[in-house]
Design a protein around this motif. Structure first.
Motif, PDB file in Angstrom:
ATOM      1  N   ALA A   1      -2.949   8.530 -10.257  1.00 53.69           N
ATOM      2  CA  ALA A   1      -3.998   7.983  -9.971  1.00 53.69           C
ATOM      3  C   ALA A   1      -4.310   7.749  -8.986  1.00 53.69           C
ATOM      4  CB  ALA A   1      -5.206   7.117 -10.801  1.00 53.69           C
ATOM      5  N   GLY A   2      -4.967   8.202  -7.730  1.00 51.82           N
ATOM      6  CA  GLY A   2      -4.845   7.791  -6.233  1.00 51.82           C
ATOM      7  C   GLY A   2      -6.132   6.846  -5.988  1.00 51.82           C
ATOM      8  N   PRO A   3      -6.937   6.071  -5.445  1.00 52.97           N
ATOM      9  CA  PRO A   3      -7.948   5.021  -5.104  1.00 52.97           C
ATOM     10  C   PRO A   3      -8.613   5.760  -5.190  1.00 52.97           C
ATOM     11  CG  PRO A   3      -6.876   5.345  -3.142  1.00 52.97           C
ATOM     12  CD  PRO A   3      -5.592   5.929  -3.520  1.00 52.97           C
TER      13      PRO A   3
ATOM     14  N   SER B   1      -4.766  -4.062  -1.952  1.00 53.75           N
ATOM     15  CA  SER B   1      -6.314  -4.476  -2.210  1.00 53.75           C
ATOM     16  C   SER B   1      -6.974  -2.764  -2.209  1.00 53.75           C
ATOM     17  CB  SER B   1      -6.956  -5.381  -1.009  1.00 53.75           C
ATOM     18  OG  SER B   1      -5.978  -4.919   0.466  1.00 53.75           O
ATOM     19  N   TRP B   2      -6.358  -1.994  -0.829  1.00 57.60           N
ATOM     20  CA  TRP B   2      -6.462  -0.802  -0.368  1.00 57.60           C
ATOM     21  C   TRP B   2      -7.094  -0.052  -1.648  1.00 57.60           C
ATOM     22  CZ3 TRP B   2      -9.422  -0.396   3.447  1.00 57.60           C
ATOM     23  CH2 TRP B   2      -8.622  -0.638   4.713  1.00 57.60           C
ATOM     24  N   GLN B   3      -6.368  -0.417  -2.929  1.00 57.25           N
ATOM     25  CA  GLN B   3      -6.809   0.911  -4.220  1.00 57.25           C
ATOM     26  C   GLN B   3      -8.055   0.383  -5.050  1.00 57.25           C
ATOM     27  OE1 GLN B   3      -2.115  -0.457  -5.065  1.00 57.25           O
ATOM     28  NE2 GLN B   3      -2.521   0.703  -6.910  1.00 57.25           N
ATOM     29  N   ASP B   4      -8.915  -0.428  -4.709  1.00 56.80           N
ATOM     30  CA  ASP B   4     -10.128  -1.285  -5.129  1.00 56.80           C
ATOM     31  C   ASP B   4     -10.729  -0.899  -3.917  1.00 56.80           C
ATOM     32  OD1 ASP B   4     -11.787  -2.054  -5.802  1.00 56.80           O
ATOM     33  OD2 ASP B   4     -11.275  -4.444  -6.958  1.00 56.80           O
TER      34      ASP B   4
ATOM     35  N   THR C   1       0.511  -0.800  -0.266  1.00 56.99           N
ATOM     36  CA  THR C   1      -0.294   0.114   0.128  1.00 56.99           C
ATOM     37  C   THR C   1       1.018   1.844   0.189  1.00 56.99           C
ATOM     38  OG1 THR C   1      -1.347  -1.095   0.788  1.00 56.99           O
ATOM     39  CG2 THR C   1      -2.010   0.894   1.119  1.00 56.99           C
ATOM     40  N   ALA C   2       1.587   1.239   0.953  1.00 51.47           N
ATOM     41  CA  ALA C   2       2.853   2.187   1.146  1.00 51.47           C
ATOM     42  C   ALA C   2       3.966   2.670  -0.886  1.00 51.47           C
ATOM     43  CB  ALA C   2       3.867   2.164   2.165  1.00 51.47           C
TER      44      ALA C   2
ATOM     45  N   THR D   1       3.185   5.604  -5.817  1.00 45.82           N
ATOM     46  CA  THR D   1       3.789   5.779  -6.609  1.00 45.82           C
ATOM     47  C   THR D   1       1.842   7.372  -7.628  1.00 45.82           C
ATOM     48  OG1 THR D   1       4.377   4.313  -7.450  1.00 45.82           O
ATOM     49  CG2 THR D   1       3.499   4.907  -9.713  1.00 45.82           C
ATOM     50  N   SER D   2       0.806   6.566  -6.861  1.00 43.09           N
ATOM     51  CA  SER D   2      -0.037   6.945  -6.957  1.00 43.09           C
ATOM     52  C   SER D   2      -0.243   8.848  -7.063  1.00 43.09           C
ATOM     53  CB  SER D   2      -1.561   6.292  -6.348  1.00 43.09           C
ATOM     54  OG  SER D   2      -1.571   4.974  -6.753  1.00 43.09           O
TER      55      SER D   2
END
Lengths: 112, 213
Positions: free
Chosen positions: B2-4, B165-168, A21-22, A27-28
Motif C-alpha cells: 500500500a502506497g501513501p 515520514s513521507w508514508q504518513d 523512503t526508498a 516494498t509499498s
C-alpha cells in the motif's frame, strides 16, 4: 570554496530519510532496482503466469490519398485476438494484383 | 502493498487520519496492510471489503499482476485463481477493458509518479555512495549523553512505525502546509497531488545540494 563544499553536503538525517523512503517505496509499490526490475518478479512465477500485453486493444487499417483519410477498417476480431495473445505475432503487408504479388512491405511485430 | 496515496484513500473511507491508519492497519513499517491470523486481509468482512471504494491498486488489478521493467514498459500477468476467491472473472475482453472497469487508470498514474520519485531517490543514493558526501556523524543528530537513556513517551512498535515520514500523508502535508502557510487540501486527489509536489521539492533540494552526478 568552503561555501561550495557546504552546498554539496547533505546531512546524515537527509540520508536516513532518503534511504528509509526508498526502502518504504520499494516494498509499498513493489519497485525493484536496476536490472532486476520486473525480471525477478516474473521469473518467480514464470511457469504459472500467462504473460499479456496491454499496449493496445484495437487495430485498424487506414488508407489515405495524400493526407486525406479515405477509409479505415478494424482488424477482424479473430485476427485481433490472435495478435493480442501472441507475443511473437507479426503482421505482414503485401500488395497483389490479379493474385500476383506486386510488393511486400515486410513484417511488423504486433507487440513491440 | 500500500502506497501513501492508497493509505490516504483508505483512511478517508474509514473516517480516520493516515497516522492512525498506519498505527492500526499497517504492518512491515507502514508498507503493507495487516492480515488476520488466518491470512485474510484486515479489511475483508463477510459482506466484502471495508475500504472497497478506495481499495489499493493491487486489489483492483487482481487477478492480474503488473510489472514494469527498467525502461518503464508495463507487462501484465494472470495469477492462478485463488480457490476461496468469490470474484467472478472471465477470460473475455482485453487487459485494457479490465483495467478500465476497475477504475485503475488514476492509480496507475499515481504509481508512475511515485515510481519517478523512487528512481530519483535511488539516483541520489547511488551518488552518495560513490561520492561519500555525507557530513560528520554528529552534525544534526547529537548523540545522547553518557549514562542518559532516552525513553520515548509511547513505546513505538518497531513493525508499526513507518520507515519514512513521507508514508504518513496527513502528517507530512500538515508539516509542508505549515511551513508554506497554505491549507491542507481536504479532497483526496488534491492531497495526493500536493504530497507528490512536496516530495518533488524535497528531492529537488537534495539534488541541488549534491550538485550534478
Amino acid at each position: 570554496m568552503g561555501k561550495q563544499e557546504d552546498r554539496k553536503t547533505v546531512t546524515r538525517r537527509d540520508v536516513l530519510k532518503l534511504a528509509g523512503t526508498a526502502a518504504a517505496f520499494c516494498t509499498s509499490f513493489g519497485f525493484l532496482h536496476g536490472s532486476q526490475t520486473g525480471g525477478v518478479v516474473q521469473g518467480k512465477h514464470i511457469g504459472e503466469w500467462k504473460q499479456l500485453q496491454a499496449r493496445w486493444q484495437q487495430a485498424e487499417i487506414k488508407w489515405y490519398s495524400g493526407d486525406v483519410l479515405l477509409n479505415s477498417s478494424e482488424f477482424p476480431s479473430k485476427v485481433l485476438k490472435h495478435l493480442q495473445s501472441d507475443e511473437m505475432a507479426t503482421v505482414e503487408i503485401k500488395w497483389f494484383r490479379s493474385g500476383k504479388l506486386q510488393q511486400n512491405l515486410g513484417k511488423i511485430a504486433a507487440n513491440r | 502493498m500500500a502506497g501513501p496515496h492508497e493509505i490516504l484513500g483508505m483512511s478517508r473511507v474509514l473516517g480516520i487520519g493516515t497516522t492512525k491508519f498506519l498505527a492500526l492497519y499497517a504492518d512491515n513499517q507502514g508498507t503493507t496492510l495487516r492480515s488476520e491470523a488466518d491470512g485474510r486481509c484486515v479489511f475483508l468482512t463477510p459482506s466484502g471489503c471495508r475500504v472497497h471504494p478506495r481499495r489499493p491498486l493491487v486489489c483492483r488489478l487482481y487477478p492480474l499482476g503488473r510489472t514494469t521493467d527498467e525502461r518503464g514498459e508495463e507487462r501484465f500477468a494472470v495469477f492462478p485463481a485463488q480457490p476461496e476467491c468469490e470474484a467472478v472473472v472471465g477470460r473475455d475482453g482485453t487487459v485494457g477493458s479490465f483495467l478500465e472497469s476497475q477504475g485503475v487508470v488514476p492509480y496507475l498514474g499515481w504509481s508512475r509518479r511515485y515510481g519517478e520519485l523512487y528512481r530519483r531517490m535511488i539516483g541520489l543514493l547511488e551518488q552518495l555512495d560513490i561520492q561519500g558526501k555525507i557530513d560528520a556523524p554528529a552534525a544534526d543528530a547529537p548523540a545522547p549523553e553518557a549514562g542518559v537513556t532516552e525513553t520515548p513517551a509511547v513505546e513505538p512498535s518497531a513493525d508499526r512505525s513507518p520507515l519514512s515520514s513521507w508514508q504518513d500523508v496527513d502528517a507530512s502535508l500538515a508539516e509542508y502546509c505549515s511551513v508554506h502557510g497554505s491549507a491542507v487540501p481536504a479532497e483526496i486527489d488534491g492531497a495526493i497531488a500536493l504530497h507528490l509536489r512536496a516530495m518533488e521539492e524535497w528531492l529537488d533540494d537534495l539534488e541541488s545540494r549534491l550538485g550534478p552526478a
